[in-house]
Enzyme design. Structure first.
Site, PDB file in Angstrom:
ATOM      1  CB  SER A 137      -0.921  -0.129   1.156  1.00 30.08           C
ATOM      2  OG  SER A 137      -1.562   1.342   1.398  1.00 30.08           O
ATOM      3  CE1 TYR A 150      -4.099  -1.983   5.252  1.00 23.23           C
ATOM      4  CE2 TYR A 150      -3.630   0.313   4.562  1.00 23.23           C
ATOM      5  CZ  TYR A 150      -3.954  -0.950   4.324  1.00 23.23           C
ATOM      6  OH  TYR A 150      -3.859  -1.121   3.003  1.00 23.23           O
TER       7      TYR A 150
END
Length: 257
Positions: A137, A150
Site C-alpha cells: 500500500s 495498518y
C-alpha cells in the site's frame, strides 16, 4: 505470455483479488482462488473464462496455510506466481486501538504473506523460477493519522519484500510489490464504516479494475514495483527527500481519516 501459467491469488473472494483473477483468466492462466469463504470463491470462479481451482485459506493460520498449499501442490506440478493480496484495515486513533487489534492486523497483513511465501518459495527455488507479488500500500511509504496499525503492517510488507528480493537475486525468481492508494472495494466497509474517509478522498479513489490491470502488467513484465496513482507515488518520493517538511506542508491534505 501468461497462458497456462498457474497463479495463486489470496484474498480472491472480492475486490482486486477477484478482478485480477478475471483478467488473468482471460489471458489463459490457470487461476487458483484462495480465501476463507468458499461460497464467494465459487461465485468468482463462475465468472472466469479459463480453468480454476478454489481453496479454503485463512492466511492468519499456520495450519490453514499448510493444508491449503498441500492441496495446491497435490494438483499442480508448479506454481508460476503467488499473488499475496489478502489483508484488511481499520482506521482509528492509536489510543482507541487495542494491542490485540495490532496483533491481529499484523498477523493477517504481514505474517499472512510470510506464511504463504514460505509455502511456495522452496519449490520455486527447485523449479528455477517464479514470481511472488505482494500487494502492499502507499500507506507502507507514507503513513497518516488513524492508521498506526495498518501502516505498520504495510511498512513490514515492503521491508520483507525488499529484503527477500535481494536474497533471491540470480535464482530466476522475481519479488514484486504493488503499492496502491485508496481503492473502491469492500475494504472500506470495515476500515471506514462511517464513510468519512471515502467521502474525503473520493476524487482520487481508484476503481479495482485499474489496480488489477496494473497487477497483471507487473506479472507480465516481471516488474519489481509499481506505485499508483502517480500523484501518490510522487508524494512518497517528496516525503522521503524531506520528511519533516512534508509533514508540515501536507498534513491537512493527506490526513483525511
Amino acid at each position: 505470455m501468461l497462458k497456462n501459467q498457474v497463479i495463486v491469488i489470496t484474498g480472491a473472494s472480492s475486490g482486486i483479488g477477484a478482478e485480477t483473477a478475471r483478467l488473468l483468466s482471460e489471458q489463459g492462466a490457470k487461476v487458483i482462488l484462495a480465501a476463507r469463504s468458499l461460497d464467494k470463491l465459487e461465485a468468482v470462479g463462475r465468472t472466469l473464462k479459463g480453468p480454476y481451482e478454489i481453496i479454503e485459506l485463512d492466511v492468519g493460520s499456520d495450519a490453514s496455510v499448510g493444508h491449503a498449499f498441500e492441496q495446491i501442490w497435490a494438483s499442480n506440478p508448479r506454481i508460476d506466481c503467488l499473488l499475496n493480496n489478502a489483508g484488511y484495515g481499520r482506521f482509528e486513533r492509536f489510543v482507541d486501538t487495542t494491542v490485540s487489534e495490532f496483533e491481529d492486523m499484523m498477523n493477517v497483513n504481514y505474517l499472512g504473506i510470510v506464511r504463504c511465501t514460505r509455502a511456495v518459495l522452496p519449490r520455486m527455488l527447485e523449479q528455477g523460477g517464479g514470481q511472488i507479488v505482494n500487494v502492499a500500500s502507499m500507506a507502507g511509504k507514507l503513513a497518516t493519522a488513524k492508521s498506526t496499525a495498518y501502516s505498520a503492517t504495510k511498512h513490514a510488507v515492503l521491508g520483507f519484500t525488499n529484503a527477500l528480493r535481494q536474497e533471491v537475486r540470480g535464482t530466476g525468481i522475481v519479488i514484486s510489490a504493488v503499492n496502491p492508494g485508496p481503492i473502491d472495494t469492500p475494504f472500506f466497509t470495515l476500515a471506514d464504516p462511517g464513510g468519512d474517509y471515502v467521502k474525503n478522498v473520493g476524487w482520487m479513489m481508484m476503481k479495482p479494475q485499474r489496480v488489477s490491470k496494473a497487477i497483471v502488467k507487473v506479472i507480465e513484465r516481471r516488474k519489481a514495483e509499481v506505485d499508483l496513482p502517480w500523484i501518490a507515488g510522487f508524494g512518497t518520493r517528496l516525503y522521503q527527500l524531506v520528511p519533516r517538511l512534508a509533514d508540515k506542508l501536507t498534513y491537512k491534505f493527506i490526513n483525511k481519516k
